[in-house]
Design a protein around this motif. Sequence first.
Motif, PDB file in Angstrom:
ATOM      1  N   ILE A  10      -1.401  33.694  56.800  1.00 47.73           N
ATOM      2  CA  ILE A  10      -1.517  32.318  56.303  1.00 47.73           C
ATOM      3  C   ILE A  10      -1.568  32.306  54.781  1.00 47.73           C
ATOM      4  CG2 ILE A  10      -2.863  30.193  56.380  1.00 47.73           C
ATOM      5  CD1 ILE A  10      -1.699  31.036  59.099  1.00 47.73           C
ATOM      6  N   ARG A  11      -2.405  33.155  54.217  1.00 47.12           N
ATOM      7  CA  ARG A  11      -2.625  33.160  52.774  1.00 47.12           C
ATOM      8  C   ARG A  11      -1.370  33.545  52.000  1.00 47.12           C
ATOM      9  NH1 ARG A  11      -7.871  33.161  51.095  1.00 47.12           N
ATOM     10  NH2 ARG A  11      -7.385  34.440  49.282  1.00 47.12           N
ATOM     11  N   GLU A  12      -0.628  34.542  52.480  1.00 45.68           N
ATOM     12  CA  GLU A  12       0.532  35.015  51.725  1.00 45.68           C
ATOM     13  C   GLU A  12       1.725  34.060  51.819  1.00 45.68           C
ATOM     14  OE1 GLU A  12       2.897  37.972  54.837  1.00 45.68           O
ATOM     15  OE2 GLU A  12       1.655  38.840  53.258  1.00 45.68           O
ATOM     16  N   ASN A  13       1.678  33.125  52.759  1.00 43.35           N
ATOM     17  CA  ASN A  13       2.800  32.198  52.934  1.00 43.35           C
ATOM     18  C   ASN A  13       2.469  30.757  52.568  1.00 43.35           C
ATOM     19  OD1 ASN A  13       4.939  33.954  54.200  1.00 43.35           O
ATOM     20  ND2 ASN A  13       3.286  34.299  55.667  1.00 43.35           N
ATOM     21  N   ALA A  14       1.225  30.504  52.168  1.00 41.46           N
ATOM     22  CA  ALA A  14       0.800  29.126  51.880  1.00 41.46           C
ATOM     23  C   ALA A  14       1.612  28.498  50.748  1.00 41.46           C
ATOM     24  CB  ALA A  14      -0.692  29.101  51.546  1.00 41.46           C
ATOM     25  N   LEU A  15       1.880  29.255  49.696  1.00 43.09           N
ATOM     26  CA  LEU A  15       2.651  28.710  48.576  1.00 43.09           C
ATOM     27  C   LEU A  15       4.075  28.380  48.995  1.00 43.09           C
ATOM     28  CD1 LEU A  15       1.593  30.835  45.454  1.00 43.09           C
ATOM     29  CD2 LEU A  15       0.944  28.498  46.023  1.00 43.09           C
ATOM     30  N   LEU A  16       4.679  29.253  49.808  1.00 43.07           N
ATOM     31  CA  LEU A  16       6.050  29.016  50.271  1.00 43.07           C
ATOM     32  C   LEU A  16       6.157  27.698  51.028  1.00 43.07           C
ATOM     33  CD1 LEU A  16       7.042  32.542  51.688  1.00 43.07           C
ATOM     34  CD2 LEU A  16       7.915  31.484  49.608  1.00 43.07           C
ATOM     35  N   VAL A  17       5.140  27.404  51.821  1.00 42.17           N
ATOM     36  CA  VAL A  17       5.182  26.250  52.716  1.00 42.17           C
ATOM     37  C   VAL A  17       4.691  24.966  52.048  1.00 42.17           C
ATOM     38  CG1 VAL A  17       4.258  25.308  54.876  1.00 42.17           C
ATOM     39  CG2 VAL A  17       4.931  27.707  54.755  1.00 42.17           C
ATOM     40  N   LEU A  18       3.679  25.059  51.198  1.00 40.62           N
ATOM     41  CA  LEU A  18       2.997  23.855  50.715  1.00 40.62           C
ATOM     42  C   LEU A  18       3.385  23.398  49.312  1.00 40.62           C
ATOM     43  CD1 LEU A  18      -0.637  24.649  51.971  1.00 40.62           C
ATOM     44  CD2 LEU A  18       1.164  23.378  53.150  1.00 40.62           C
ATOM     45  N   SER A  19       3.860  24.304  48.463  1.00 38.69           N
ATOM     46  CA  SER A  19       4.026  23.955  47.046  1.00 38.69           C
ATOM     47  C   SER A  19       4.999  22.804  46.808  1.00 38.69           C
ATOM     48  CB  SER A  19       4.469  25.186  46.245  1.00 38.69           C
ATOM     49  OG  SER A  19       5.752  25.621  46.665  1.00 38.69           O
ATOM     50  N   HIS A  20       6.040  22.674  47.633  1.00 34.38           N
ATOM     51  CA  HIS A  20       7.021  21.602  47.432  1.00 34.38           C
ATOM     52  C   HIS A  20       6.654  20.324  48.176  1.00 34.38           C
ATOM     53  CE1 HIS A  20       8.195  23.620  51.156  1.00 34.38           C
ATOM     54  NE2 HIS A  20       8.904  22.553  51.492  1.00 34.38           N
ATOM     55  N   ARG A  21       5.568  20.374  48.948  1.00 34.05           N
ATOM     56  CA  ARG A  21       5.186  19.214  49.747  1.00 34.05           C
ATOM     57  C   ARG A  21       4.095  18.366  49.090  1.00 34.05           C
ATOM     58  NH1 ARG A  21       6.600  22.825  54.272  1.00 34.05           N
ATOM     59  NH2 ARG A  21       7.747  21.596  55.824  1.00 34.05           N
ATOM     60  N   VAL A  22       3.227  18.990  48.326  1.00 34.36           N
ATOM     61  CA  VAL A  22       2.124  18.258  47.703  1.00 34.36           C
ATOM     62  C   VAL A  22       2.565  17.690  46.358  1.00 34.36           C
ATOM     63  CG1 VAL A  22       0.387  19.660  48.867  1.00 34.36           C
ATOM     64  CG2 VAL A  22       1.196  20.341  46.609  1.00 34.36           C
ATOM     65  N   VAL A  23       1.885  16.624  45.930  1.00 34.16           N
ATOM     66  CA  VAL A  23       2.199  15.984  44.647  1.00 34.16           C
ATOM     67  C   VAL A  23       0.941  15.996  43.790  1.00 34.16           C
ATOM     68  CG1 VAL A  23       2.954  13.866  43.506  1.00 34.16           C
ATOM     69  CG2 VAL A  23       3.946  14.506  45.725  1.00 34.16           C
ATOM     70  N   VAL A  24       1.062  16.554  42.579  1.00 38.08           N
ATOM     71  CA  VAL A  24      -0.109  16.665  41.706  1.00 38.08           C
ATOM     72  C   VAL A  24      -0.423  15.329  41.037  1.00 38.08           C
ATOM     73  CG1 VAL A  24       0.232  19.120  41.287  1.00 38.08           C
ATOM     74  CG2 VAL A  24       1.291  17.452  39.756  1.00 38.08           C
ATOM     75  N   SER A  25      -1.678  15.144  40.696  1.00 39.99           N
ATOM     76  CA  SER A  25      -2.142  13.913  40.065  1.00 39.99           C
ATOM     77  C   SER A  25      -1.984  13.986  38.553  1.00 39.99           C
ATOM     78  CB  SER A  25      -3.615  13.682  40.425  1.00 39.99           C
ATOM     79  OG  SER A  25      -4.416  14.716  39.863  1.00 39.99           O
ATOM     80  N   ALA A  26      -2.224  12.855  37.902  1.00 35.21           N
ATOM     81  CA  ALA A  26      -2.179  12.803  36.439  1.00 35.21           C
ATOM     82  C   ALA A  26      -3.248  13.709  35.841  1.00 35.21           C
ATOM     83  CB  ALA A  26      -2.363  11.370  35.969  1.00 35.21           C
ATOM     84  N   LEU A  27      -4.397  13.794  36.521  1.00 33.32           N
ATOM     85  CA  LEU A  27      -5.479  14.664  36.065  1.00 33.32           C
ATOM     86  C   LEU A  27      -5.045  16.122  36.065  1.00 33.32           C
ATOM     87  CD1 LEU A  27      -8.467  15.007  35.241  1.00 33.32           C
ATOM     88  CD2 LEU A  27      -9.029  15.147  37.685  1.00 33.32           C
ATOM     89  N   ALA A  28      -4.306  16.516  37.097  1.00 33.81           N
ATOM     90  CA  ALA A  28      -3.809  17.890  37.174  1.00 33.81           C
ATOM     91  C   ALA A  28      -2.838  18.182  36.038  1.00 33.81           C
ATOM     92  CB  ALA A  28      -3.135  18.128  38.527  1.00 33.81           C
ATOM     93  N   ARG A  29      -1.923  17.238  35.792  1.00 32.76           N
ATOM     94  CA  ARG A  29      -0.952  17.439  34.710  1.00 32.76           C
ATOM     95  C   ARG A  29      -1.644  17.492  33.358  1.00 32.76           C
ATOM     96  NH1 ARG A  29       1.858  13.707  37.966  1.00 32.76           N
ATOM     97  NH2 ARG A  29       1.298  11.985  36.568  1.00 32.76           N
ATOM     98  N   ALA A  30      -2.701  16.708  33.186  1.00 36.50           N
ATOM     99  CA  ALA A  30      -3.447  16.712  31.931  1.00 36.50           C
ATOM    100  C   ALA A  30      -4.130  18.059  31.690  1.00 36.50           C
ATOM    101  CB  ALA A  30      -4.486  15.585  31.933  1.00 36.50           C
ATOM    102  N   ASN A  31      -4.457  18.742  32.798  1.00 37.71           N
ATOM    103  CA  ASN A  31      -5.097  20.053  32.700  1.00 37.71           C
ATOM    104  C   ASN A  31      -4.109  21.204  32.872  1.00 37.71           C
ATOM    105  OD1 ASN A  31      -8.300  19.786  32.688  1.00 37.71           O
ATOM    106  ND2 ASN A  31      -7.510  18.137  33.970  1.00 37.71           N
ATOM    107  N   ASN A  32      -2.811  20.872  32.810  1.00 41.10           N
ATOM    108  CA  ASN A  32      -1.740  21.867  32.936  1.00 41.10           C
ATOM    109  C   ASN A  32      -1.781  22.614  34.268  1.00 41.10           C
ATOM    110  OD1 ASN A  32      -0.602  21.376  30.350  1.00 41.10           O
ATOM    111  ND2 ASN A  32      -2.208  22.634  29.408  1.00 41.10           N
TER     112      ASN A  32
END
Length: 312
Positions: free
Chosen positions: A270-292
């Motif tokens: 699960i851990r080694e594949n989480a980025l492959l599966v989830l990174s393109h599905r979630v949307v970051v908030s303005a707060l996240a972008r402000a913190n790079n």
Amino acid sequence: MESEQIIKNIVYNIEKVIIGKRYEVFNIMKGIIADGHILIEDVPGVGKTTLVKALAKSLNLSYSRIQFTPDLLPSDITGISIYNQGAMEFEFRKGPVFANIVLADEINRTSPKTQSALLEVMEEKQVSEGNNTYKLNKPFFVLATQNPIESEGTFVLPEAQLDRFLIKVKIGYPEKKEEANILKRYRNSEPLNELTCIADANDILELQKKARKVHVSDEINEYIASIADATRNNKYLVLGSSTRASLALLRIAQASALINGRDYVIPEDIRENALLVLSHRVVVSALARANNFDSESVILDILKTVSVPKVK
């Protein structure tokens, strides 16, 4: 031949053409075995199209390439009915999507209308035209490429479309030594023309069937659900992962276990594949972008906070 050996033979065969990208090729094989579609995102010229061609040739599968452009129509993908005057009836002429492996090259360069035409094909594995429905041959995969740095003349893929891709893979530049080997190998030959068939459609379908039988404990199911819940309650994300994403993480973990010669899933799958599966599905908030923070860093942080189960 054992399942893991078949998979390794396919990967080693592709490595004759794509040098120094074993990890990425194995990730793509995970997506194939999990019976999902794959988004390949990277800059031009790193071998995305060549990789897909090598995959099709190694598996002896039918292959078609669709170059996505702003003027591409839905019928250019799925096919069109043309009136046959002799038979006095309409005949459906199948489009390039009727292949085992479809390369959707630069998918973000076409209009949302044409992108949505691919949506039913990816989800239902069929094409509807008028009152008729045409099933696609199995196995069927869409491997789409997109350039992450260009914005001019592109259309952002909607979340519904992105959610249809099981995983997102990045190829990346080769190391200096590997690039020198590429130049040497391609100097006076074309390795792609020399590739031989390693497996066929029946082998892939059998691998998919075996992957579905890989045991998943209740603790692993709860672990996946906890990760999904954490993405939906995170201040750095405005859109968490869907239930389809949880199922995708389950399928890719089963495929990963099969590749590693196990008939059960462990937390590391699960851990080694989480980025492959989830990174393109979630949307970051303005707060996240402000913190790079990008989606990958947020997911990695979530994995650190969600307790890992002990699987017997």
